[in-house]
Motif scaffolding. Structure first.
Motif, PDB file in Angstrom:
ATOM      1  N   TRP A 136       0.844  -1.189   0.000  1.00 15.48           N
ATOM      2  CA  TRP A 136       0.000   0.000   0.000  1.00 15.48           C
ATOM      3  C   TRP A 136       0.880   1.240   0.000  1.00 15.48           C
ATOM      4  CZ3 TRP A 136      -5.438  -0.154   0.469  1.00 15.48           C
ATOM      5  CH2 TRP A 136      -5.972  -1.440   0.656  1.00 15.48           C
ATOM      6  N   PHE A 137       0.344   2.327  -0.556  1.00 13.29           N
ATOM      7  CA  PHE A 137       1.018   3.621  -0.535  1.00 13.29           C
ATOM      8  C   PHE A 137       0.057   4.633   0.066  1.00 13.29           C
ATOM      9  CE2 PHE A 137       2.080   7.778  -2.243  1.00 13.29           C
ATOM     10  CZ  PHE A 137       3.423   7.846  -1.898  1.00 13.29           C
ATOM     11  N   SER A 138       0.597   5.560   0.842  1.00 13.51           N
ATOM     12  CA  SER A 138      -0.236   6.566   1.497  1.00 13.51           C
ATOM     13  C   SER A 138       0.551   7.853   1.675  1.00 13.51           C
ATOM     14  CB  SER A 138      -0.659   6.018   2.866  1.00 13.51           C
ATOM     15  OG  SER A 138      -1.002   7.033   3.743  1.00 13.51           O
ATOM     16  N   ASP A 139      -0.177   8.930   1.937  1.00 11.34           N
ATOM     17  CA  ASP A 139       0.500  10.152   2.357  1.00 11.34           C
ATOM     18  C   ASP A 139       1.040   9.921   3.773  1.00 11.34           C
ATOM     19  OD1 ASP A 139      -1.731  10.287   4.004  1.00 11.34           O
ATOM     20  OD2 ASP A 139      -2.493  12.149   3.164  1.00 11.34           O
ATOM     21  N   PHE A 140       1.766  10.891   4.319  1.00 12.88           N
ATOM     22  CA  PHE A 140       2.399  10.705   5.617  1.00 12.88           C
ATOM     23  C   PHE A 140       1.413  10.745   6.786  1.00 12.88           C
ATOM     24  CE2 PHE A 140       6.135  11.947   3.101  1.00 12.88           C
ATOM     25  CZ  PHE A 140       6.979  10.910   3.451  1.00 12.88           C
ATOM     26  N   ARG A 141       0.165  11.009   6.515  1.00 12.66           N
ATOM     27  CA  ARG A 141      -0.860  10.988   7.565  1.00 12.66           C
ATOM     28  C   ARG A 141      -1.720   9.732   7.513  1.00 12.66           C
ATOM     29  NH1 ARG A 141      -3.565  16.833   7.434  1.00 12.66           N
ATOM     30  NH2 ARG A 141      -1.812  18.077   8.124  1.00 12.66           N
ATOM     31  N   TRP A 142      -1.472   8.866   6.559  1.00 17.79           N
ATOM     32  CA  TRP A 142      -2.213   7.613   6.370  1.00 17.79           C
ATOM     33  C   TRP A 142      -3.649   7.899   5.961  1.00 17.79           C
ATOM     34  CZ3 TRP A 142      -0.227   3.214   5.284  1.00 17.79           C
ATOM     35  CH2 TRP A 142      -0.972   2.055   5.354  1.00 17.79           C
TER      36      TRP A 142
END
Length: 192
Positions: A136-142
């Protein structure tokens, strides 16, 4: 994970504890592990919905002393360590902010769920899973999550990491995030 954890808990058997005030209301990164021959433990979270306090499964530790990463949503006020209907043996849980996730190295591998920070540009990576799993990939805030690849059996493939963010390697049952022990996996970043 850096050793800057803001909440480190250890114990034996079933336990409940409040999320530390410094971490309350934040999405957390937990590192969970037991003793060498243990079969792991479950982390559940309590949250309030109206007048009711509800409990739900959050994730599992790795087997033995294998450290698994678990992303814990901000809604939980209390965390519960258990093993279904039985008591777990010795357990350890270290809580920190997502920004403490270790950096994704050129070659990463494991047998538990892991969360890495990636600070580079868009790149390709080769993935190899011995069984079910997902990346999975996400921004730094999930918040803005996207599944880059996932299968229910052994697989190999190439993914594109779109740029800076969090990369999570998890189990892949039914498309949901599955934190804890899993079949072996490798992620190799393509040379720049």
């Amino acid at each position: 994970m850096s050793d800057g954890s803001l909440g480190r808990f250890s114990g034996r058997g079933r336990s409940e504890f409040e999320v530390p005030v410094a971490l309350a209301g934040k999405t957390l990164l937990a590192e969970a592990w037991g003793r060498v021959l243990s079969q792991g433990f479950t982390v559940e979270g309590d949250y309030r919905e109206g007048n009711a306090v509800l409990r739900e499964w959050v994730g599992q530790s790795g087997w033995g002393n294998e450290k698994a990463h678990i992303v814990i949503p901000p809604k939980y006020k209390t965390l519960v360590i258990s093993k279904g209907g039985r008591n777990p043996g010795r357990w350890h849980l270290s809580l920190s902010e997502l920004t403490d996730a270790p950096e994704l190295s050129v070659e990463s591998s494991g047998t538990t769920s892991r969360v890495y920070s990636y600070l580079g540009e868009k790149t390709e990576a080769e993935v190899d899973f011995e069984g079910n799993g997902a990346v999975w990939f996400s921004d730094f805030r999930w918040r803005r999550r996207q599944k880059l690849i996932g299968h229910t059996g052994k697989f190999r493939g190439t993914i594109v990491i779109p740029g800076p963010g969090l990369v999570a390697v998890t189990g892949g049952h039914g498309g949901a995030l599955a934190w804890g022990s899993q079949p072996g996996w490798k992620v190799n970043l393509s040379p720049a």
